[in-house]
Design an enzyme around this catalytic site. Structure first.
Site, PDB file in Angstrom:
ATOM      1  N   LYS A   1       0.845  -1.210   0.000  1.00 52.78           N
ATOM      2  CA  LYS A   1       0.000   0.000   0.000  1.00 52.78           C
ATOM      3  C   LYS A   1       0.869   1.245   0.000  1.00 52.78           C
ATOM      4  O   LYS A   1       0.611   2.203  -0.737  1.00 52.78           O
ATOM      5  CB  LYS A   1      -0.944  -0.023   1.214  1.00 52.78           C
ATOM      6  CG  LYS A   1      -2.039  -1.073   1.081  1.00 52.78           C
ATOM      7  CD  LYS A   1      -2.851  -1.274   2.359  1.00 52.78           C
ATOM      8  CE  LYS A   1      -3.797  -2.467   2.191  1.00 52.78           C
ATOM      9  NZ  LYS A   1      -4.615  -2.751   3.373  1.00 52.78           N
TER      10      LYS A   1
ATOM     11  N   GLN B   1      -4.710  -1.647   9.641  1.00 52.07           N
ATOM     12  CA  GLN B   1      -4.580  -2.965   9.034  1.00 52.07           C
ATOM     13  C   GLN B   1      -5.120  -4.041   9.980  1.00 52.07           C
ATOM     14  O   GLN B   1      -4.778  -4.075  11.168  1.00 52.07           O
ATOM     15  CB  GLN B   1      -3.111  -3.239   8.680  1.00 52.07           C
ATOM     16  CG  GLN B   1      -2.876  -4.506   7.879  1.00 52.07           C
ATOM     17  CD  GLN B   1      -3.480  -4.457   6.458  1.00 52.07           C
ATOM     18  OE1 GLN B   1      -3.657  -3.390   5.880  1.00 52.07           O
ATOM     19  NE2 GLN B   1      -3.790  -5.606   5.907  1.00 52.07           N
TER      20      GLN B   1
ATOM     21  N   ASP C   1     -11.050   2.456   3.828  1.00 51.27           N
ATOM     22  CA  ASP C   1     -11.293   1.009   3.720  1.00 51.27           C
ATOM     23  C   ASP C   1     -12.783   0.722   3.521  1.00 51.27           C
ATOM     24  O   ASP C   1     -13.148  -0.394   3.143  1.00 51.27           O
ATOM     25  CB  ASP C   1     -10.863   0.305   5.026  1.00 51.27           C
ATOM     26  CG  ASP C   1      -9.529  -0.404   4.884  1.00 51.27           C
ATOM     27  OD1 ASP C   1      -9.174  -0.790   3.762  1.00 51.27           O
ATOM     28  OD2 ASP C   1      -8.850  -0.572   5.918  1.00 51.27           O
TER      29      ASP C   1
HETATM   30  N1  GUN Z   1      -6.635  -7.062   6.173  1.00 53.50           N
HETATM   31  C1  GUN Z   1      -6.886  -7.785   5.057  1.00 53.50           C
HETATM   32  N2  GUN Z   1      -7.451  -7.007   4.111  1.00 53.50           N
HETATM   33  C2  GUN Z   1      -7.542  -5.774   4.628  1.00 53.50           C
HETATM   34  C3  GUN Z   1      -8.036  -4.540   4.119  1.00 53.50           C
HETATM   35  O1  GUN Z   1      -8.518  -4.420   2.990  1.00 53.50           O
HETATM   36  N3  GUN Z   1      -7.949  -3.482   4.960  1.00 53.50           N
HETATM   37  C4  GUN Z   1      -7.453  -3.579   6.214  1.00 53.50           C
HETATM   38  N4  GUN Z   1      -7.437  -2.485   6.974  1.00 53.50           N
HETATM   39  N5  GUN Z   1      -6.996  -4.714   6.722  1.00 53.50           N
HETATM   40  C5  GUN Z   1      -7.043  -5.799   5.934  1.00 53.50           C
END
Ligand code: GUN
Length: 291
Positions: free
Chosen positions: A52, A96, A119
């Site tokens: 990211k 996350q 998100d």
């Molecule tokens: N863990 C797995 N996929 C995601 C996601 O799309 N966003 C976040 N914040 N955590 C994750």
């Protein structure tokens, strides 16, 4: 059969975002700034967050990574969320997941200002999306719709079967596919672990979205000739062929299903690369408009 190349589309969308950022800079407008909170040292989470941050760099966004050890208290984490909510330099941020067991993920998600929740996990965004209001849509469902759009795959009036009812994929993608829009306007059925006659239902589908997290679950006998198959599965299975010792397996038995399809996404290289692009798009949206 046409393969849906998620990597190629992700590169195209990234180039479009980079161009928008370049124009914003030229006009003296704010450069989008994404922050990510990472707790602990889970291998998967470390990799996702690194991707990211790298994607932000690629499109010219600013990014901030805030790290905590796994023993951080819920209060400390909530205080950081509050700080980011009030920081006008930060347009959007993510925490996350998963978080350590002593921290309530739901409490943390609900503490995020929904206007910065890129998100799309906050109940306000989930609710707004479900009634068609401007909102942040979570990354995987948004990425799937972007692929359908870029390949100009017809969805209006089509029978779409979603396998899986998770909060972050199954439910939101079902809602999006039935909304009055393109992609959308489909007749949607959601199947799950208690569905009776699953094979019969799935084999009638024009579009199948497999998002149950069960490697190679979807076999050729469940797929109608000419169907569109979107594989959301990303299960890590042990492998002697890779350096890491594992490889990603989708929910679709690709070799036998692909010949029957009009379009199909591979794993890896299908839906996966689109998820980070969706996060970037949401961050740009958070910078451009406030809803
Ligand atoms: N863990 C797995 N996929 C995601 C996601 O799309 N966003 C976040 N914040 N955590 C994750």
């Amino acid at each position: 059969m046409q393969l849906i190349d998620g990597k190629a589309i992700a590169d195209v969308v990234k180039a479009e975002i980079a161009e928008t950022v370049r124009l914003r800079k030229e006009q003296g407008l704010k450069v989008p700034h994404l922050a990510a909170i990472l707790v602990g040292h889970d291998g998967g989470s470390e990799t996702y967050v690194a991707h990211k941050v790298k994607a932000c760099e690629q499109v010219g966004f600013e990014s901030t990574l805030i790290r905590f050890e796994a023993d951080v208290t819920e209060e400390e984490l909530l205080a950081t969320v509050e700080k980011l909510n009030n920081d006008s330099q930060i347009d959007g941020f993510i925490v996350q997941l998963p978080l350590p067991k002593h921290i309530s993920e739901q409490k943390v998600i609900e503490a995020i200002d929904y206007r910065k929740d890129v998100d799309g996990f906050h109940p306000i965004n989930v609710g707004r999306a479900s009634i068609g209001l401007p909102s942040f849509v979570s990354a995987t469902p948004a990425g799937i719709l972007e692929l359908l759009k870029r390949y100009e795959i017809p969805t209006k009036g089509k029978r779409c079967v979603v396998i899986g009812r998770s909060n972050i994929v199954g439910k939101p993608v079902a809602g999006l596919m039935m909304q009055k829009a393109y992609p959308g306007d489909a007749t949607v059925t959601v199947c799950h672990s208690h569905t009776e006659n699953l094979k019969e239902i799935v084999s009638q589908a024009d579009i199948i979205i497999a998002a149950l997290g069960s490697p190679e679950f979807l076999t050729a006998d469940m797929v109608k000739e000419g169907a569109v198959v979107i594989d959301v599965g990303t299960t890590r299975v042990p492998s002697s062929e890779t350096k890491s010792g594992w490889k990603l397996k989708g929910d679709v038995k690709f070799d036998e299903v692909a010949p029957k399809c009009s379009y199909i996404t591979p794993v890896p290289g299908g839906v996966g690369p689109m998820t980070i692009v969706s996060l970037l798009k949401n961050t740009l949206l958070a910078t451009e408009i406030k809803f």
